[in-house]
Design a protein around this motif. Sequence first.
Motif, PDB file in Angstrom:
ATOM      1  N   ASN A  16       0.830  -1.196   0.000  1.00 57.24           N
ATOM      2  CA  ASN A  16       0.000   0.000   0.000  1.00 57.24           C
ATOM      3  C   ASN A  16       0.873   1.258   0.000  1.00 57.24           C
ATOM      4  O   ASN A  16       0.622   2.212  -0.740  1.00 57.24           O
ATOM      5  CB  ASN A  16      -0.890  -0.036   1.248  1.00 57.24           C
TER       6      ASN A  16
ATOM      7  N   HIS B 252       2.848   1.784  -3.338  1.00 62.13           N
ATOM      8  CA  HIS B 252       2.143   2.259  -4.528  1.00 62.13           C
ATOM      9  C   HIS B 252       2.252   3.781  -4.661  1.00 62.13           C
ATOM     10  O   HIS B 252       2.153   4.318  -5.753  1.00 62.13           O
ATOM     11  CB  HIS B 252       0.695   1.745  -4.559  1.00 62.13           C
ATOM     12  N   TYR B 253       2.495   4.451  -3.544  1.00 57.78           N
ATOM     13  CA  TYR B 253       2.677   5.903  -3.625  1.00 57.78           C
ATOM     14  C   TYR B 253       3.965   6.280  -4.358  1.00 57.78           C
ATOM     15  O   TYR B 253       4.067   7.332  -4.962  1.00 57.78           O
ATOM     16  CB  TYR B 253       2.717   6.531  -2.227  1.00 57.78           C
TER      17      TYR B 253
ATOM     18  N   ALA C 192       2.341   8.997  -7.290  1.00 57.91           N
ATOM     19  CA  ALA C 192       2.116  10.282  -6.624  1.00 57.91           C
ATOM     20  C   ALA C 192       3.406  10.905  -6.100  1.00 57.91           C
ATOM     21  O   ALA C 192       3.606  12.106  -6.205  1.00 57.91           O
ATOM     22  CB  ALA C 192       1.125  10.086  -5.478  1.00 57.91           C
TER      23      ALA C 192
END
Lengths: 191, 672
Positions: free
Chosen positions: A57, A60-61, A134
Amino acid sequence: MKERIAKILLLAAAAAVFSSIFFPYWYLTVKAPQYPKGLHVQVYLNHVTGDVGEIDNLNHYIGMRPLGEAAKLEKKFALPGIAVIVVCLMLAILNRGKFSLLFILPAIVLPAVFAVDLYLWLRDFGLHLNPHAALSSSVKPFVPPLLGQGKIAQFHADANFGLGHGLSMLSAFLSLTVIALRFFKSGASHK
Amino acid sequence: MNKGCLQCTDFLLLTIALLMMPVSVGFAADEPQSPAAGLQTKLPADAAKVIHERGLKPDDILGAVSTFVPSGQYDDYMMFASGGHSGQMFVIGLPSMRLLRTIAVFEAESWQGYGFGVKETPLMNAPIGGDSQKVGWADTHHPALSETNGDYDGQFLFIGDKSHGRIAVIDLRDFETKQFADGTLMHNDHGGCFVTPNTEYIIEGAQYAEPLGGEYAPISQYKEKYRGLATFWKFDRQQGRIDIENSFAIELPPYWQDLADAGKGPSEGWVFMNSFNTEMATGGIEKGNPPFEAGTAQRDMDYLHVFNWKKAEALIAASKFETKNGFKLISLKTAIDEGVLFFIPEPKSPHGVDVTPSGKFMVVAGKLDPHVTIYSFDKMLKAIEAKDFEGNDEYGVPIIRFDAAMEAQVELGLGPLHTQFDNQGYAYTSLFLESAVARWTLGDDKFQAPEKPWTLVGKVPVQFNIGHLATTGGDTVNPEGKYLVALNKWSVDRFSKLGPLLPQNLQLVDIGKTGDTLKVLYDMPMGSGEPHYAQIIKADKLKTWDVYPEVGWNTLTQSKSDKAVMEGKIVRDGDNVEVYMPVIRSHFDPEHIEIKQGQHVTMHITNLERTIDATHGFSIAGYNIAASIEPGETVTIEFTADKPGVYPYYCLEFCSALHLEMAGYLMVKPKK
């Protein structure tokens, strides 16, 4: 007498490499302020346990692929591979000739093969980040540490080899000893 | 280990500092030197400076060091306090007296996503107000923790709503409300909740007598048609629900029943309940009658109600009940004939009846009488067996002779209301009028105080007008005797000026030492409700979840929902649109929901997170929808998209650095 020791050592090497599948080969601990207990990943030969979901999780940034996508082939062939190594060691017990060198070899190279493979995967994952992620502008591609410490964004990573890898090293060492016993006759002590 | 010793040293030094403080503070005005000079070798020099600058007195410092809980450390006790007419519950840590959480119970609360579209709450599903009437508020009074063998087991919490006669069940694994049980016989209750020693039943005493079952009768027929009530809600621990089907009530004379307590140990199987207005005053100040406040206070004695609930349970099993408005009711006549109900005179309009830790004695605080009256269960039982009655009340209920059951009376002061206990042999009674807490000794109970039995030992003033009090484990068989919290009704001048509506003042009192040593440690303002009563449990008895056990958790059924998905999808069936939406940092899936005006939308939103505190919210402006979706939770939201337009939806919780980006669009296309 020497051969008797060699056989016992081979048996022990087989036992060590076999039992290594039950223990992690590699650990990664990452710490950050908001994870006071840290996040932990344990890499076994054929699977990965720990806070994989949370690490994916977070990854993924920065555009890192999910851990599950790494080393799929290796994980699939890990257990058959260990079986082959164990069988080879058994054959080396039965056969003390030159061929036995060939049977012992896989056990000797296993720890190094694991480490190199893992390093290549770490490199592959770390250097191929999704440029559209991101945080792609604040976290540049990097190579996560194979051994020791590293810093990725606010995370301190600490990597180390585990008991499974230690057992594979033991197996390799015992196997090397057998080679010494069998193929390097009349060592320094006999002078 | 080393660190612990250092702290011990610090504490010792501080204690020495405290002993010296009166002198140094006293002369501080004359002597400019630091008041704790020379004493702070281990304390930071700044501490003495702060003490001096803030003008803290020794007791203030003792209060501060007794209650401060450093960052990352936890409180030893958790207090569950009712919220009064805020309709909610409060969770407060002790000794820090920090408000840790509000639990949404009877009222909508948008932070918890409670009452704004999420279907998995009793607020959205249960009939409200007994007749499906929508009621948006409540008056929560007396919480009760579930018990096993007379001790808190940390599993469930019950809270009564005085205004509508309801009981709510809260599951302490997730601190969420799961059920409302709504009495159909009376509109109000005050004397709930109290549990039997193994939480077989939750007891609720009615308050203002009414014709039962919502019927009409003029007040002139008060004695004939109006009735009081005691409700025994059956609790199904396995389901975590009140079993309404197997609950029952006992019809009572139209006295105003009040607080209760369940017997334990030798008195297990019995329940004790106070009453007032045995005068059966009917008020009517406007007609020249005495107002209730005077009419209900004419007699010196009211009746302590004594119920044999095991016998009542057997009557239900033997079908000796009638069904009224769908609820099982044991008639007053049956209760009398079968020996379920007895009265004992009690002075005077009392508020609390509390069973001592041993279960041998019942303590009645006389409100309008300066005594607490202690009854012996043994004597009660003997009087019942010997039919040692002084007569019957006008409805035929046998009245046990006061002197036959009374063990002792202790004069405490003005306005005794409610009593709790400790493990040193003391009882504590709130004195409303005197605005104080009294400590007095029990006789021949589970614990023995050093002083003479049944005597007043000391008092501590509290600020101001104390209602209930709560001690740590104070109504169980194993009270812990560490802290007492005074739940004061008026705070008057204790806090900063806040306009005419003032917070309540919850005061922490140290009850750890014997003798006349009670000390107020801390004042906690409660500015969002009126706690009436509280229960204090050792924090390690609670076994709460960090995250829901599995992804896709239905928090109402406490089981895995079949509506959870790992990838988003929209299923269209005519005008019914089902949206399956997983959420994870930092996106919803899907991010576009296209609907035609008038279509019915059902959303199943699942939080895929497994990380503690990774809660997401969901909201749609214009459709009155707000959800809180905790890690693992699946919520259901249903609405008819009757208003065309474009509605952004977004995450309500600041979940991550990309929280603002966690959004989507609901597009409702006009019909034309």
